[in-house]
Enzyme design. Structure first.
Site, mmCIF file in Angstrom:
data_model
loop_
_atom_site.group_PDB
_atom_site.id
_atom_site.type_symbol
_atom_site.label_atom_id
_atom_site.label_comp_id
_atom_site.label_asym_id
_atom_site.label_seq_id
_atom_site.Cartn_x
_atom_site.Cartn_y
_atom_site.Cartn_z
ATOM 1 N N ARG A 47 -9.061 3.668 28.427
ATOM 2 C CA ARG A 47 -9.035 2.680 29.646
ATOM 3 C C ARG A 47 -8.081 1.631 29.610
ATOM 4 N NH1 ARG A 47 -14.993 0.667 30.822
ATOM 5 N NH2 ARG A 47 -15.401 1.063 28.651
ATOM 6 N N LYS A 54 -6.142 0.914 20.753
ATOM 7 C CA LYS A 54 -6.715 -0.186 21.445
ATOM 8 C C LYS A 54 -6.914 -1.549 20.678
ATOM 9 C CE LYS A 54 -11.195 -0.013 22.059
ATOM 10 N NZ LYS A 54 -12.616 0.250 22.661
ATOM 11 N N GLN A 109 -11.709 9.064 10.847
ATOM 12 C CA GLN A 109 -12.756 9.631 11.531
ATOM 13 C C GLN A 109 -11.940 10.797 12.350
ATOM 14 O OE1 GLN A 109 -14.687 7.595 14.621
ATOM 15 N NE2 GLN A 109 -16.735 9.338 14.481
ATOM 16 N N ASN A 263 -12.462 -2.967 26.364
ATOM 17 C CA ASN A 263 -12.181 -1.509 26.756
ATOM 18 C C ASN A 263 -11.085 -1.357 27.781
ATOM 19 O OD1 ASN A 263 -14.318 -0.291 24.999
ATOM 20 N ND2 ASN A 263 -15.682 -1.526 26.310
ATOM 21 N N ARG A 373 15.867 -23.756 17.332
ATOM 22 C CA ARG A 373 15.852 -22.501 16.295
ATOM 23 C C ARG A 373 15.723 -22.734 14.955
ATOM 24 N NH1 ARG A 373 21.064 -19.301 17.921
ATOM 25 N NH2 ARG A 373 19.884 -17.605 16.850
ATOM 26 N N ASN A 417 27.095 -39.382 18.109
ATOM 27 C CA ASN A 417 26.996 -39.142 19.412
ATOM 28 C C ASN A 417 27.908 -37.776 19.652
ATOM 29 O OD1 ASN A 417 26.038 -40.087 22.284
ATOM 30 N ND2 ASN A 417 28.280 -39.481 22.444
ATOM 31 N N ALA A 420 28.952 -33.909 25.682
ATOM 32 C CA ALA A 420 28.488 -32.649 26.394
ATOM 33 C C ALA A 420 29.770 -31.615 26.372
ATOM 34 C CB ALA A 420 28.401 -33.112 28.086
ATOM 35 N N ASN A 426 30.730 -21.669 14.292
ATOM 36 C CA ASN A 426 30.057 -21.653 12.852
ATOM 37 C C ASN A 426 30.322 -20.214 12.140
ATOM 38 O OD1 ASN A 426 28.169 -21.382 14.723
ATOM 39 N ND2 ASN A 426 26.723 -21.367 13.152
#
Length: 501
Positions: A47, A54, A109, A263, A373, A417, A420, A426
């Site tokens: 299901r 599962k 099994q 289930n 990161r 500082n 932007a 790197n």
């Protein structure tokens, strides 16, 4: 067999070795192998409509089976025996990788002929005496105190069943009781085989039990499959215990959630929300302020100090530590991160520390829309603004990168500082190189720092520069083409459209 038991400690050597005396103690096999845990995890889970087994579908970021194994590992069992079937190799390899130190054992099994047949496969792994605890790999929220209560009630002598009272017990095996006060369990009748009267019983069997191992082995050998499904039911051992005079005890679970199985995707989603609400309630009871506990997800370990505030739709993965008075804005994702006291994580910030981790110092301001990161280590009062990415870099107290910038493999000093649009270049295509930016450096907008390079303390980098050489302390570095203005230049223009004929 013998065991060495420490009798006394007489001192410690200069190198830290403990000087102790030991006594030799003998133990019987029953004492040494007192508990085995058997976990049934062989089902296909049709299901779920998935190629993945599962028990490997995840709840709170971990496979269902891993939840059960991690809980079981704390019970002191000699072996954790998992019965696999569908997708056995994948299940076994993932669990070994997730729990390398646990005493795992696996049995197969194949074919799958019922719950009794499943446990029969574990018999060669069981001790000769003691207690066997039987759990289900798709029932992930069993509490350790519940498992311990079953083990203690069994004591190697009684058959102990965990039951639950439900408004709608459809699908559960019904508990048939007897005796003067109804305290005896006579049998468990599977829902498919129950009579209409038996289906009115609200007490259902959860699939968990603790059994005396010696009796269990004998009962399993006597199971028959004369039922509607032609399967070997583990529940048939209840009648065998009654016939032999072995006490059968039924203990009712504390609540429905800890015994719910999975289930289908619908049931998995329902259990996820139940689990998350439990975690949310625990945190709020400890003093954490959650803006909306229904919109909150912990997929690992979350440790919070005093007066922590968490807004909506935040996800915490791996291990995350939040210091006193930390505030987490809406829609943040934090994984393997340590946030010091007073820091503010603005909305839509993403932190993924992986194995290296992330550290954010006291009073730091991060985001919105920032990305940290692995290896990002930010000092006190650091500012990381919108659309800034930091990887494998340290930033000292008061350093700022407020918008649209990248810092990778860098060491940034105090009060720097970082303008932007500036980046550290790197990677040369084969190797990573470091950039060192000493204290009080000012990096203008749209600069490229080509590593390896060092900017000395107090240096200034003119906007738009590409820096390929070290800059001495206190100097201005400008590395860009000279601006030229052309007098009388005319901008190109499009040719006029021809009129329509």
């Amino acid at each position: 067999p013998i065991t060495l038991r420490c009798s006394s400690v007489r001192g410690v050597t200069r190198r830290g070795s403990i000087i102790a005396t030991f006594t030799i103690c003998s133990h019987s096999k029953e004492e040494r192998m007192s508990l085995d845990v058997v976990i049934m995890a062989a089902g296909k889970g049709t299901r779920m409509k998935s190629a993945r087994p599962k028990v490997l579908h995840t709840l709170a970021g971990r496979p269902l089976l891993q939840h059960v194994l991690e809980m079981s590992a704390g019970l002191g069992a000699e072996r954790l025996i998992t019965i696999t079937g569908h997708g056995a190799e994948l299940v076994e390899s993932e669990m070994r990788a997730a729990l390398p130190a646990a005493p795992l054992a696996f049995v197969r099994q194949e074919p799958q002929l019922g719950t009794g047949h499943a446990v029969q496969q574990a018999v060669p792994e069981l001790a000769d005496a003691g207690t066997t605890l039987i759990l289900n790999g798709d029932v992930p929220l069993v509490r350790p105190q519940t498992a311990r209560a079953l083990i203690e009630a069994c004591g190697g002598e009684k058959l102990v069943l965990l039951t639950v009272v439900l408004d709608d017990p459809t699908g559960y095996g019904r508990i048939v009781r007897g005796g003067v006060q109804g305290d005896r369990v006579l049998a468990i009748v599977e829902h498919k085989d129950a009579t209409p009267a038996q289906r009115e019983i609200r007490e259902g069997y959860t699939g968990m039990m603790a059994a005396p191992t010696a009796h269990l082995k004998r009962w399993l050998a006597s199971l028959k499959n004369d039922n509607a499904q032609k399967e070997y039911y583990l529940t048939d051992i209840v009648a065998m215990a009654e016939a032999e005079g072995v006490p059968v005890v039924a203990t009712i679970a504390s609540g429905e959630t800890e015994v719910l199985g999975v289930n289908s995707p619908v049931q998995l989603a329902d259990l996820e929300r139940r689990y998350q609400r439990q975690r949310a309630d625990e945190l709020m009871e400890a003093g954490v302020r959650l803006r909306d506990p229904a919109r909150f997800d912990v997929r690992g370990e979350l440790v919070c100090g005093r007066d922590v505030e968490i807004d909506v739709n935040c996800v915490f993965e791996g291990r995350v530590e939040l210091g006193d008075e930390v505030r987490i804005g809406a829609n943040c994702v934090l994984r393997n991160a340590k946030i010091a006291a007073g820091a503010v994580i603005h909305p839509f910030t993403h932190m993924d520390g992986e194995a290296a981790g992330i550290e954010v110092g006291e009073g730091a301001l991060i985001g919105p829309f920032a990305r940290l990161r692995p290896g990002a280590k930010l000092g006190a009062e650091v500012h990381i603004g919108n659309f800034v990415e930091v990887k494998n870099s340290t930033m000292a107290k008061g350093a700022k990168a407020n918008h649209l910038a990248y810092l990778g493999d860098a060491v940034v000093g105090e009060r720097v500082n970082y303008g932007a649009g500036s980046i550290t270049a790197n990677y040369d295509g084969a190797n990573k190189h470091r950039t060192t930016i000493e204290a009080d450096v000012h990096v203008g907008s749209n600069c490229v720092l080509v590593a390896p390079v060092t900017l000395g303390a107090g240096a200034t980098i003119g906007g738009g520069s590409t820096i390929t050489k070290d800059v001495p302390a206190g100097q201005l570095a400008v590395a860009r083409g000279r601006q030229a203005c052309l007098n009388g230049w005319t901008r190109p223009a499009k040719a006029p459209k021809k009129p329509a004929e």
